[in-house]
Design a protein around this motif. Structure first.
Motif, PDB file in Angstrom:
ATOM      1  N   UNK A  92       0.870  -1.065  -0.103  1.00 50.63           N
ATOM      2  CA  UNK A  92      -0.008  -0.129   0.135  1.00 50.63           C
ATOM      3  C   UNK A  92       0.941   1.412   0.058  1.00 50.63           C
ATOM      4  N   UNK A  93       1.859   1.215   0.897  1.00 48.11           N
ATOM      5  CA  UNK A  93       2.922   2.412   0.826  1.00 48.11           C
ATOM      6  C   UNK A  93       3.387   2.861  -0.451  1.00 48.11           C
ATOM      7  N   UNK A  94       3.978   1.449  -0.923  1.00 47.45           N
ATOM      8  CA  UNK A  94       4.711   1.766  -2.387  1.00 47.45           C
ATOM      9  C   UNK A  94       3.847   2.208  -3.626  1.00 47.45           C
ATOM     10  N   UNK A  95       2.648   1.669  -3.430  1.00 49.07           N
ATOM     11  CA  UNK A  95       1.603   2.032  -4.646  1.00 49.07           C
ATOM     12  C   UNK A  95       1.160   3.535  -4.192  1.00 49.07           C
ATOM     13  N   UNK A  96       1.153   3.841  -3.426  1.00 50.19           N
ATOM     14  CA  UNK A  96       0.801   5.154  -2.994  1.00 50.19           C
ATOM     15  C   UNK A  96       1.781   6.407  -3.126  1.00 50.19           C
ATOM     16  N   UNK A 138       6.587   4.678   6.916  1.00 50.49           N
ATOM     17  CA  UNK A 138       5.454   3.977   7.274  1.00 50.49           C
ATOM     18  C   UNK A 138       4.493   4.681   8.128  1.00 50.49           C
ATOM     19  N   UNK A 139       5.360   5.608   8.748  1.00 54.21           N
ATOM     20  CA  UNK A 139       4.690   6.672   9.691  1.00 54.21           C
ATOM     21  C   UNK A 139       3.754   7.670   8.886  1.00 54.21           C
ATOM     22  N   UNK A 140       4.383   8.136   7.690  1.00 53.48           N
ATOM     23  CA  UNK A 140       3.536   8.969   6.817  1.00 53.48           C
ATOM     24  C   UNK A 140       2.431   8.249   6.299  1.00 53.48           C
ATOM     25  N   UNK A 141       2.472   6.761   5.932  1.00 60.49           N
ATOM     26  CA  UNK A 141       1.238   6.091   5.530  1.00 60.49           C
ATOM     27  C   UNK A 141       0.353   6.160   6.497  1.00 60.49           C
ATOM     28  N   UNK A 194      -0.128   7.884   8.880  1.00 57.28           N
ATOM     29  CA  UNK A 194      -0.833   9.368   8.993  1.00 57.28           C
ATOM     30  C   UNK A 194      -2.077   9.548   7.994  1.00 57.28           C
ATOM     31  N   UNK A 195      -1.526   9.286   6.809  1.00 60.81           N
ATOM     32  CA  UNK A 195      -2.517   9.554   5.485  1.00 60.81           C
ATOM     33  C   UNK A 195      -3.728   8.562   5.515  1.00 60.81           C
ATOM     34  N   UNK A 196      -3.340   7.187   5.889  1.00 58.92           N
ATOM     35  CA  UNK A 196      -4.395   6.370   5.832  1.00 58.92           C
ATOM     36  C   UNK A 196      -5.305   6.117   6.936  1.00 58.92           C
ATOM     37  N   UNK A 197      -4.851   7.170   8.000  1.00 65.59           N
ATOM     38  CA  UNK A 197      -6.066   6.793   9.189  1.00 65.59           C
ATOM     39  C   UNK A 197      -7.271   7.814   9.028  1.00 65.59           C
ATOM     40  N   UNK A 198      -7.944   7.243   7.985  1.00 60.12           N
ATOM     41  CA  UNK A 198      -9.316   7.683   7.525  1.00 60.12           C
ATOM     42  C   UNK A 198     -10.259   6.816   7.610  1.00 60.12           C
ATOM     43  N   UNK A 199     -11.727   7.204   7.811  1.00 54.64           N
ATOM     44  CA  UNK A 199     -12.742   5.988   8.200  1.00 54.64           C
ATOM     45  C   UNK A 199     -12.687   5.007   6.914  1.00 54.64           C
ATOM     46  N   UNK A 200     -12.727   5.686   5.668  1.00 51.52           N
ATOM     47  CA  UNK A 200     -12.666   4.810   4.541  1.00 51.52           C
ATOM     48  C   UNK A 200     -11.459   3.651   4.440  1.00 51.52           C
ATOM     49  N   UNK A 201     -10.547   4.364   4.553  1.00 56.67           N
ATOM     50  CA  UNK A 201      -9.209   3.166   4.541  1.00 56.67           C
ATOM     51  C   UNK A 201      -9.217   2.140   5.807  1.00 56.67           C
ATOM     52  N   UNK A 202      -9.562   2.808   6.823  1.00 49.55           N
ATOM     53  CA  UNK A 202      -9.913   1.956   8.368  1.00 49.55           C
ATOM     54  C   UNK A 202     -10.871   1.005   7.985  1.00 49.55           C
ATOM     55  N   UNK A 203     -12.025   1.081   7.532  1.00 49.75           N
ATOM     56  CA  UNK A 203     -12.960   0.202   7.118  1.00 49.75           C
ATOM     57  C   UNK A 203     -12.566  -0.597   6.263  1.00 49.75           C
ATOM     58  N   UNK A 204     -11.903  -0.437   5.217  1.00 47.48           N
ATOM     59  CA  UNK A 204     -11.552  -1.290   4.305  1.00 47.48           C
ATOM     60  C   UNK A 204     -10.318  -2.387   4.821  1.00 47.48           C
ATOM     61  N   UNK A 205      -9.436  -1.666   5.560  1.00 45.97           N
ATOM     62  CA  UNK A 205      -8.401  -2.582   6.161  1.00 45.97           C
ATOM     63  C   UNK A 205      -9.029  -3.481   7.211  1.00 45.97           C
ATOM     64  N   UNK A 206      -9.937  -3.063   7.605  1.00 46.17           N
ATOM     65  CA  UNK A 206     -10.774  -3.898   8.789  1.00 46.17           C
ATOM     66  C   UNK A 206     -11.517  -5.293   8.020  1.00 46.17           C
ATOM     67  N   UNK A 207     -12.046  -5.041   7.106  1.00 40.58           N
ATOM     68  CA  UNK A 207     -12.748  -5.986   6.306  1.00 40.58           C
ATOM     69  C   UNK A 207     -11.578  -6.815   5.615  1.00 40.58           C
TER      70      UNK A 207
END
Length: 72
Positions: free
Chosen positions: A6-10, A15-18, A20-33
């Protein structure tokens, strides 16, 4: 591995920046699934994701992945 992909594709450099950037509801929900969790409060640290993934992965699959990555 999942978070590194995910980090490299983005195009994110750390990893810390990733996190920070992915700590959004949409991303969190997708990771959970993806990890089979009902809910997550925040984007998990990459070690947490790897450990969760490895718990559900059969050892034979890890061997298959390794063999695939090392094949010519």
């Amino acid at each position: 591995m999942f978070t590194l992909i995910m980090k490299n594709v983005s195009g994110i450099k750390s990893m810390n920046k990733m996190t920070e950037k992915f700590n959004r509801k949409e991303c969190i929900d997708n990771i959970a699934k993806t990890l089979g969790y009902q809910t997550l409060e925040e984007f998990p640290h990459y070690d947490t994701i790897i450990n969760g993934f490895l718990k559900i992965l059969e050892p034979e699959e890890i061997e298959n992945i390794r063999d695939y990555l090392l094949a010519d």
